[in-house]
Structures are given as structure tokens and as C-alpha cells.
Design a protein around this motif. Sequence first.
Motif, PDB file in Angstrom:
ATOM      1  N   THR A  95       0.780  -1.237   0.167  1.00  0.00           N
ATOM      2  CA  THR A  95       0.054   0.020   0.037  1.00  0.00           C
ATOM      3  C   THR A  95       1.005   1.293  -0.052  1.00  0.00           C
ATOM      4  O   THR A  95       2.135   1.047   0.032  1.00  0.00           O
ATOM      5  CB  THR A  95      -1.017  -0.040   1.305  1.00  0.00           C
ATOM      6  N   PHE A  97       2.317   3.085   1.745  1.00  0.00           N
ATOM      7  CA  PHE A  97       3.167   3.642   2.894  1.00  0.00           C
ATOM      8  C   PHE A  97       4.491   3.804   2.621  1.00  0.00           C
ATOM      9  O   PHE A  97       5.046   3.357   1.360  1.00  0.00           O
ATOM     10  CB  PHE A  97       3.140   2.741   3.887  1.00  0.00           C
ATOM     11  N   SER A 120      -4.271   3.549   0.607  1.00  0.00           N
ATOM     12  CA  SER A 120      -3.796   3.185   1.760  1.00  0.00           C
ATOM     13  C   SER A 120      -4.427   1.731   2.053  1.00  0.00           C
ATOM     14  O   SER A 120      -5.406   1.191   1.169  1.00  0.00           O
ATOM     15  CB  SER A 120      -4.293   4.153   2.957  1.00  0.00           C
TER      16      SER A 120
END
Length: 149
Positions: A95, A97, A120
Motif C-alpha cells: 500500500t 506507506f 492506503s
Amino acid sequence: MLCDLRKTAQAPTVNVNNCTFCYAPMETTANANTPLFRFATNAANLNITNSIFGPSMATDGSAGAKLQLYTPGAKGSVLLNGASTVLSVAGSYKTNFAYTPIGADAKTYGIEGLIDFKGSETDLWTNPAKGEFKFNANLDSEAGASKWK
């Protein structure tokens, strides 16, 4: 930490196939020494296929009293600590990050080769905070644990 293979007699091979990881490992904000895969300088082979990685969790300080998400750009996920690891990644995602540099040498401890999902963990999965990883978004892939498809 999923595995700690810092000291083995021979180079181990770890195969990660069709797995879903989110909020793992749990780190402390005091230091980042428990990555998901810990090999350090031990020679190892890590093969990741059709798997998905969401962000890590963190605790405040070393006491671990308060859980929090790692913050992209401020505190990043710590997934792989392996200076001599031979890494093979296929059909696997992360995702949105970010990996955050840690220490004087600005090491990020990321997994190279993961495809960026442009959202996210809550964009991708139904309710990851409650352990529900059915897909919200269309991920044109066979990645992730089959129980969530």
C-alpha cells in the motif's frame, strides 16, 4: 517479527506465497530492530510471490503502551533487514506507506520490487484494523491470501 534467521549454519530459503500482511511487524519508536524478516548479515534467500504488504504498527517509545501506525515520511515500515539476502519478488504489492530512513546510514529496510498500490490499507481492504481484509478496490492480481478474495 515473522522470522529471525540471523544465525543459521546454511543459507535458509524463505518462501512467502499468497500472504497478506498489515500492521506487522510491531515496532517501537525508540528503535527499529524487529523487521518482519530479520536476516542481518546472514546469507539467505527470500522469495515473495503474490503477496500484499500494508504498513507496520508502532508503539510509543520502548514501553509499548500506545499503538499507532507508522507515518509515511516520518516513521516508515520496517520489513527486511538483510544485507546478504538474495531477494526475489513477483506479483506482490504494497500500500502507499513509505519506508523511512533509520540511523546514521539512512537505511530504509524496505522490500524492493513490490508494486505500489496507489492507496492506503483502508482503500484496499474492508476493515484492516479489525482484521477484515476483503478487497474494497479492484486489484487485478492473484496477490494476497485466498481467504480474502
